[in-house]
Design an enzyme around this catalytic site. Structure first.
Site, PDB file in Angstrom:
ATOM      1  N   GLU A 115       2.689  49.053  14.563  1.00 46.10           N
ATOM      2  CA  GLU A 115       3.277  47.806  14.044  1.00 46.10           C
ATOM      3  C   GLU A 115       4.742  47.692  14.435  1.00 46.10           C
ATOM      4  O   GLU A 115       5.237  46.607  14.764  1.00 46.10           O
ATOM      5  CB  GLU A 115       3.129  47.752  12.518  1.00 46.10           C
ATOM      6  CG  GLU A 115       1.680  47.563  12.089  1.00 46.10           C
ATOM      7  CD  GLU A 115       1.464  47.841  10.616  1.00 46.10           C
ATOM      8  OE1 GLU A 115       0.333  47.673  10.156  1.00 46.10           O
ATOM      9  OE2 GLU A 115       2.410  48.238   9.925  1.00 46.10           O
ATOM     10  N   THR A 126     -13.883  39.040  24.138  1.00 49.01           N
ATOM     11  CA  THR A 126     -13.075  37.883  24.521  1.00 49.01           C
ATOM     12  C   THR A 126     -12.981  37.044  23.254  1.00 49.01           C
ATOM     13  O   THR A 126     -13.932  37.044  22.446  1.00 49.01           O
ATOM     14  CB  THR A 126     -13.715  37.036  25.650  1.00 49.01           C
ATOM     15  OG1 THR A 126     -14.933  36.483  25.155  1.00 49.01           O
ATOM     16  CG2 THR A 126     -13.989  37.850  26.905  1.00 49.01           C
ATOM     17  N   HIS A 127     -11.862  36.395  23.055  1.00 50.88           N
ATOM     18  CA  HIS A 127     -11.620  35.630  21.805  1.00 50.88           C
ATOM     19  C   HIS A 127     -11.805  36.524  20.570  1.00 50.88           C
ATOM     20  O   HIS A 127     -12.159  36.037  19.507  1.00 50.88           O
ATOM     21  CB  HIS A 127     -12.558  34.425  21.684  1.00 50.88           C
ATOM     22  CG  HIS A 127     -12.583  33.552  22.897  1.00 50.88           C
ATOM     23  ND1 HIS A 127     -11.835  32.421  23.037  1.00 50.88           N
ATOM     24  CD2 HIS A 127     -13.281  33.684  24.062  1.00 50.88           C
ATOM     25  CE1 HIS A 127     -12.059  31.864  24.210  1.00 50.88           C
ATOM     26  NE2 HIS A 127     -12.937  32.623  24.867  1.00 50.88           N
ATOM     27  N   TYR A 166      34.955  36.134  35.928  1.00 49.82           N
ATOM     28  CA  TYR A 166      34.899  36.841  34.656  1.00 49.82           C
ATOM     29  C   TYR A 166      35.398  35.999  33.490  1.00 49.82           C
ATOM     30  O   TYR A 166      36.422  35.331  33.581  1.00 49.82           O
ATOM     31  CB  TYR A 166      35.721  38.142  34.734  1.00 49.82           C
ATOM     32  CG  TYR A 166      35.632  38.915  33.442  1.00 49.82           C
ATOM     33  CD1 TYR A 166      34.540  39.743  33.178  1.00 49.82           C
ATOM     34  CD2 TYR A 166      36.593  38.758  32.441  1.00 49.82           C
ATOM     35  CE1 TYR A 166      34.416  40.411  31.974  1.00 49.82           C
ATOM     36  CE2 TYR A 166      36.486  39.421  31.236  1.00 49.82           C
ATOM     37  CZ  TYR A 166      35.392  40.248  31.005  1.00 49.82           C
ATOM     38  OH  TYR A 166      35.268  40.895  29.810  1.00 49.82           O
ATOM     39  N   LYS A 218      -4.255  54.648   1.507  1.00 51.69           N
ATOM     40  CA  LYS A 218      -3.794  53.961   2.720  1.00 51.69           C
ATOM     41  C   LYS A 218      -3.355  54.908   3.830  1.00 51.69           C
ATOM     42  O   LYS A 218      -2.832  55.986   3.603  1.00 51.69           O
ATOM     43  CB  LYS A 218      -2.629  53.005   2.380  1.00 51.69           C
ATOM     44  CG  LYS A 218      -3.030  51.780   1.611  1.00 51.69           C
ATOM     45  CD  LYS A 218      -4.076  50.903   2.303  1.00 51.69           C
ATOM     46  CE  LYS A 218      -3.549  50.095   3.447  1.00 51.69           C
ATOM     47  NZ  LYS A 218      -2.613  49.042   3.061  1.00 51.69           N
ATOM     48  N   SER A 222       0.890  54.552   1.694  1.00 53.55           N
ATOM     49  CA  SER A 222       1.465  53.544   0.804  1.00 53.55           C
ATOM     50  C   SER A 222       1.985  54.247  -0.436  1.00 53.55           C
ATOM     51  O   SER A 222       1.394  55.216  -0.912  1.00 53.55           O
ATOM     52  CB  SER A 222       0.379  52.536   0.426  1.00 53.55           C
ATOM     53  OG  SER A 222       0.673  51.943  -0.817  1.00 53.55           O
TER      54      SER A 222
END
Ligand code: ARG
Length: 464
Positions: free
Chosen positions: A293, A158-159, A320, A286, A280
């Site tokens: 993402e 949590t947090h 319309y 990498k 990368s």
């Protein structure tokens, strides 16, 4: 193109500006609904025949002509012209080129206003069917993994701070339940999409008493709209769909975010498969979670489709208005984007490598501080007091720079007499998670219950 030759050109004398033609043309977008548009015309022709507005020969000729138009779309042999405004005008022009006069009768009592919204509903109905099966695939990946990785324990957060030990499968299913709710919501959109607008004309209705109930049956709609003005301007089914895409996107985004964190070197609970990662161009080491993402980022643009189209609708006068033409762009974009996101999420999740040892190694005894309080509660101490005493155990261990299990029984006794030597039994992560046998808890049996529920849910949908 000279306006005179346009569907609506009777009263026009000068040409449409090419600037307006360019802005007005929606063909590149709405051509995607060519099959729905042809289907609507076929059924509309049947309905016109039923009220004697077409002869049998004219009806036959329209059917043959429409079939030829369909072939042209399928074989990509249409030569578009400058004045082709949208998919409806193209289909009408081609039909007229093929069969001549009868084509000019097909649109009696029908406007592009009721036509376009009928096409959209037909299109969306099959799009939602495809999304439904993707959602099912996604939920099934979760349940399969949850069943096979049931014994893996990890920290729950949590947090984003270590909170309590949980089963990895419990975490997996916490996301699956969101998608289950999304799937339920998707199904609940159907009845509103299944209201037939055709037969509403431009706005006032159909003057030839066309059999709308029969049309609805023929086109697979449940019921017909009851107010022609509302029917031609209603795009709530699009907004609802866009909201659905946005919410499902948000759920995908939160899943992605968890996995991005769990895949960092710092956490190392999972590794994203090479097939769903990139490297990368500069740093050879990498291994970036681009798939996740992209999902996280694109979920924002889905919300943009929703809010963008809401702003279009806001303030429109009744029935319309051409502003509505952008509806399809939002609907198609959201559908395509979410479909790609779901496919990538399914693939990334299916191929994800779990690192059970790292998950377990991340557990620490401070995460069992709540269990110290529960131990005292089981011995009759009120929870608030137990919480306080457990807090003192935490601080004593911190003072002594040792972990709580390393404190002696005498140390515990300095805090409370209630502690006995069985306090040492609680320092076991497996026992800790097994306390949560309640429905919805993280114990093995509770997680198995969830898996069975979701498996049954998926089976029921697959068999329905
Ligand atoms: N392409 C138009 C649209 O998608 C079709 C409806 C046109 N209706 C009209 N009254 N101009 O909105």
């Amino acid at each position: 193109m000279n306006s005179k030759h346009k569907l609506w050109g009777g009263r026009f004398t000068s040409e449409t500006s090419s600037l307006l033609e360019h802005l007005n043309c929606s063909l590149n977008i709405d051509r995607r609904m060519y099959a729905e548009d042809i289907l609507g015309s076929q059924k509309y022709a049947n309905a016109l025949y039923k009220i004697n507005l077409l002869t049998e020969d004219e009806l036959q000729s329209i059917h043959v002509g429409l079939e030829t138009v369909r072939q042209q779309w399928e074989n990509d042999t249409i030569e578009f012209q400058n004045g082709d405004e949208d998919v409806h005008t193209v289909n009408e022009r081609l039909l007229k080129e093929h069969i001549g006069k009868p084509a000019m009768k097909l649109h009696v009592g029908r406007s592009r206003n009721d036509q376009v919204v009928t096409d959209m509903k037909l299109w969306l109905r099959s799009a939602m069917q495809k999304l439904e099966s993707l959602m099912l695939d996604l939920i099934q990946v979760f349940t399969e993994r949850a069943a096979s990785e049931l014994d893996v324990l990890m920290p729950g957060y949590t947090h984003l701070q270590r909170a309590q030990p949980i089963r990895w499968s419990h975490w997996l299913l916490s996301h699956a339940w969101n998608f289950k709710a999304d799937l339920d919501r998707l199904k609940s959109l159907k009845p509103r999409c299944n209201i037939l607008p055709l037969g509403s004309g431009a706005l006032a209705g159909n003057p030839f008493n066309i059999d709308r109930i029969h049309l609805a049956k023929e086109l697979g709609f449940d019921i017909v709209s009851q107010n022609s003005m509302q029917a031609v301007s209603d795009r709530d089914f699009v907004l609802e769909f866009l909201f659905w895409c946005s919410l499902t996107g948000l759920h995908l985004s939160r899943l992605a975010e968890d996995l991005i964190i769990y895949s960092t070197k710092e956490f190392s609970f999972v590794s994203i498969d090479d097939s769903f990662s990139t490297g990368s161009s500069l740093m050879p080491q990498k291994h970036n979670p681009d798939s996740l993402e992209l999902i996280r980022g694109l979920s924002g643009t889905l919300c943009g489709e929703l809010t963008g189209f809401m702003m279009t609708i806001k303030g429109l006068p009744t029935t319309y208005n051409k502003d509505l033409q952008s509806d399809k762009e939002h609907m198609f974009k959201a559908n395509d984007r979410l479909t790609s996101m779901l496919n990538v999420a399914i693939g990334a999740l299916r191929t994800l490598q779990l690192k059970p040892k790292n998950c377990k190694a991340a557990l620490s005894y401070d995460m069992l501080a709540t269990d110290v309080a529960y131990y005292l509660v089981r011995k009759g101490v009120a929870f608030r007091e137990a919480h306080h005493l457990a807090g003192q155990v935490v601080s004593l261990s911190e003072e002594k720079h040792i972990s709580m299990p390393e404190l002696t029984i005498n140390d515990y006794k300095t805090i409370s007499d209630i502690f006995e030597s069985d306090i040492f039994n609680i320092w076991n992560y497996e026992n800790s998670v097994e306390q949560y046998k309640v429905i919805g808890g993280t114990s093995k049996q509770s997680v198995i219950r969830q898996i069975k529920f979701l498996e049954q849910y998926c089976n029921n949908i697959n068999n329905s």
